[in-house]
Design a protein around this motif. Sequence first.
Motif, PDB file in Angstrom:
ATOM      1  N   ASP A 192     -23.200 -25.588 -38.731  1.00  0.00           N
ATOM      2  CA  ASP A 192     -21.859 -25.129 -38.354  1.00  0.00           C
ATOM      3  C   ASP A 192     -21.073 -24.798 -39.611  1.00  0.00           C
ATOM      4  N   THR A 193     -20.280 -23.744 -39.545  1.00  0.00           N
ATOM      5  CA  THR A 193     -19.383 -23.400 -40.634  1.00  0.00           C
ATOM      6  C   THR A 193     -18.059 -22.952 -40.042  1.00  0.00           C
ATOM      7  N   GLU A 194     -16.954 -23.501 -40.541  1.00  0.00           N
ATOM      8  CA  GLU A 194     -15.632 -23.035 -40.134  1.00  0.00           C
ATOM      9  C   GLU A 194     -15.190 -21.936 -41.085  1.00  0.00           C
ATOM     10  N   VAL A 195     -14.612 -20.861 -40.509  1.00  0.00           N
ATOM     11  CA  VAL A 195     -14.042 -19.786 -41.316  1.00  0.00           C
ATOM     12  C   VAL A 195     -12.642 -19.488 -40.797  1.00  0.00           C
ATOM     13  N   ALA A 196     -11.830 -18.876 -41.642  1.00  0.00           N
ATOM     14  CA  ALA A 196     -10.443 -18.570 -41.282  1.00  0.00           C
ATOM     15  C   ALA A 196     -10.372 -17.617 -40.087  1.00  0.00           C
ATOM     16  N   GLY A 197      -9.278 -17.697 -39.340  1.00  0.00           N
ATOM     17  CA  GLY A 197      -9.102 -16.889 -38.145  1.00  0.00           C
ATOM     18  C   GLY A 197      -8.973 -15.400 -38.391  1.00  0.00           C
ATOM     19  N   ARG A 253     -16.617 -18.488 -26.679  1.00  0.00           N
ATOM     20  CA  ARG A 253     -17.772 -18.419 -27.566  1.00  0.00           C
ATOM     21  C   ARG A 253     -18.613 -17.217 -27.166  1.00  0.00           C
ATOM     22  N   ASP A 254     -19.220 -16.579 -28.158  1.00  0.00           N
ATOM     23  CA  ASP A 254     -20.159 -15.507 -27.897  1.00  0.00           C
ATOM     24  C   ASP A 254     -21.473 -15.838 -28.588  1.00  0.00           C
ATOM     25  N   PHE A 255     -22.589 -15.304 -28.072  1.00  0.00           N
ATOM     26  CA  PHE A 255     -23.934 -15.642 -28.543  1.00  0.00           C
ATOM     27  C   PHE A 255     -24.656 -14.418 -29.071  1.00  0.00           C
ATOM     28  N   GLY A 256     -25.490 -14.612 -30.074  1.00  0.00           N
ATOM     29  CA  GLY A 256     -26.405 -13.596 -30.568  1.00  0.00           C
ATOM     30  C   GLY A 256     -27.731 -14.277 -30.876  1.00  0.00           C
ATOM     31  N   VAL A 257     -28.838 -13.539 -30.898  1.00  0.00           N
ATOM     32  CA  VAL A 257     -30.159 -14.130 -31.099  1.00  0.00           C
ATOM     33  C   VAL A 257     -30.804 -13.548 -32.351  1.00  0.00           C
ATOM     34  N   VAL A 258     -31.379 -14.438 -33.161  1.00  0.00           N
ATOM     35  CA  VAL A 258     -32.188 -14.047 -34.321  1.00  0.00           C
ATOM     36  C   VAL A 258     -33.582 -14.576 -34.055  1.00  0.00           C
ATOM     37  N   GLY A 259     -34.589 -13.729 -34.002  1.00  0.00           N
ATOM     38  CA  GLY A 259     -35.946 -14.153 -33.663  1.00  0.00           C
ATOM     39  C   GLY A 259     -36.107 -14.111 -32.145  1.00  0.00           C
ATOM     40  N   TYR A 260     -37.022 -14.911 -31.637  1.00  0.00           N
ATOM     41  CA  TYR A 260     -37.306 -14.929 -30.203  1.00  0.00           C
ATOM     42  C   TYR A 260     -37.042 -16.303 -29.644  1.00  0.00           C
ATOM     43  N   THR A 266      -7.046 -10.852 -31.548  1.00  0.00           N
ATOM     44  CA  THR A 266      -6.016 -11.547 -32.311  1.00  0.00           C
ATOM     45  C   THR A 266      -6.689 -12.509 -33.282  1.00  0.00           C
ATOM     46  N   ASN A 267      -5.912 -13.086 -34.168  1.00  0.00           N
ATOM     47  CA  ASN A 267      -6.430 -14.067 -35.117  1.00  0.00           C
ATOM     48  C   ASN A 267      -6.147 -15.484 -34.620  1.00  0.00           C
ATOM     49  N   PRO A 268      -7.190 -16.243 -34.257  1.00  0.00           N
ATOM     50  CA  PRO A 268      -6.972 -17.653 -33.920  1.00  0.00           C
ATOM     51  C   PRO A 268      -6.744 -18.440 -35.214  1.00  0.00           C
ATOM     52  N   ASP A 269      -6.583 -19.744 -35.111  1.00  0.00           N
ATOM     53  CA  ASP A 269      -6.455 -20.554 -36.322  1.00  0.00           C
ATOM     54  C   ASP A 269      -7.751 -20.578 -37.113  1.00  0.00           C
ATOM     55  N   ARG A 270      -8.895 -20.545 -36.409  1.00  0.00           N
ATOM     56  CA  ARG A 270     -10.186 -20.557 -37.104  1.00  0.00           C
ATOM     57  C   ARG A 270     -11.293 -20.175 -36.124  1.00  0.00           C
ATOM     58  N   PHE A 271     -12.442 -19.847 -36.701  1.00  0.00           N
ATOM     59  CA  PHE A 271     -13.673 -19.652 -35.953  1.00  0.00           C
ATOM     60  C   PHE A 271     -14.681 -20.681 -36.446  1.00  0.00           C
ATOM     61  N   THR A 272     -15.574 -21.103 -35.574  1.00  0.00           N
ATOM     62  CA  THR A 272     -16.743 -21.859 -35.982  1.00  0.00           C
ATOM     63  C   THR A 272     -17.945 -20.968 -35.730  1.00  0.00           C
ATOM     64  N   VAL A 273     -18.743 -20.758 -36.778  1.00  0.00           N
ATOM     65  CA  VAL A 273     -19.947 -19.943 -36.694  1.00  0.00           C
ATOM     66  C   VAL A 273     -21.125 -20.914 -36.765  1.00  0.00           C
ATOM     67  N   TYR A 313     -19.731 -13.486 -41.251  1.00  0.00           N
ATOM     68  CA  TYR A 313     -20.215 -14.637 -42.018  1.00  0.00           C
ATOM     69  C   TYR A 313     -21.703 -14.413 -42.256  1.00  0.00           C
ATOM     70  N   ALA A 314     -22.197 -14.856 -43.397  1.00  0.00           N
ATOM     71  CA  ALA A 314     -23.632 -14.771 -43.696  1.00  0.00           C
ATOM     72  C   ALA A 314     -24.170 -16.182 -43.886  1.00  0.00           C
TER      73      ALA A 314
END
Length: 131
Positions: free
Chosen positions: A74-79, A123-130, A52-59, A84-85
């Motif tokens: 931190d960046t807020e984006v629309a739900g 919240r979900d996590f991803g890794v860039v680098g080690y 579903t679409n929340p009010d917003r995401f924080t990336v 995001y890049a």
Amino acid sequence: PVAVGGRLDLSVTVGPDVYTATGSVPVPPVITAVGGTFTRADPIRVEWTAATNPDRFTVSAFECWKSNPYTYTDTEVAGNRRSYAFPGELPRDEYFLTVTSYGDGAFTGPVHPGSRMNIRGGRDFGVVGYC
């Protein structure tokens, strides 16, 4: 704890003033893609799904080193967004990325205009680098 999709009701009384807030716990995102092949100057893209679409995401991008305080952005984006890049030139080589869903809820009482509840859905996590 209130389950995902569950209703959250709060009431606070301060002297004669009563503040109430009501909202639902948003569905957490699931990261589906992070990064790829890139140089330090390239943007780092993160993609996710959500039922579903929340009010917003924080990336967010947090450095992996155990410094205090952590370096992060931190960046807020629309739900309704699902990607995001981060701009290139993050100051270190190793980050973990998070995407967090938020709901605003609704207030009654003598609240400040523009107030929001920040009901965190997950919240979900991803890794860039080690890390």
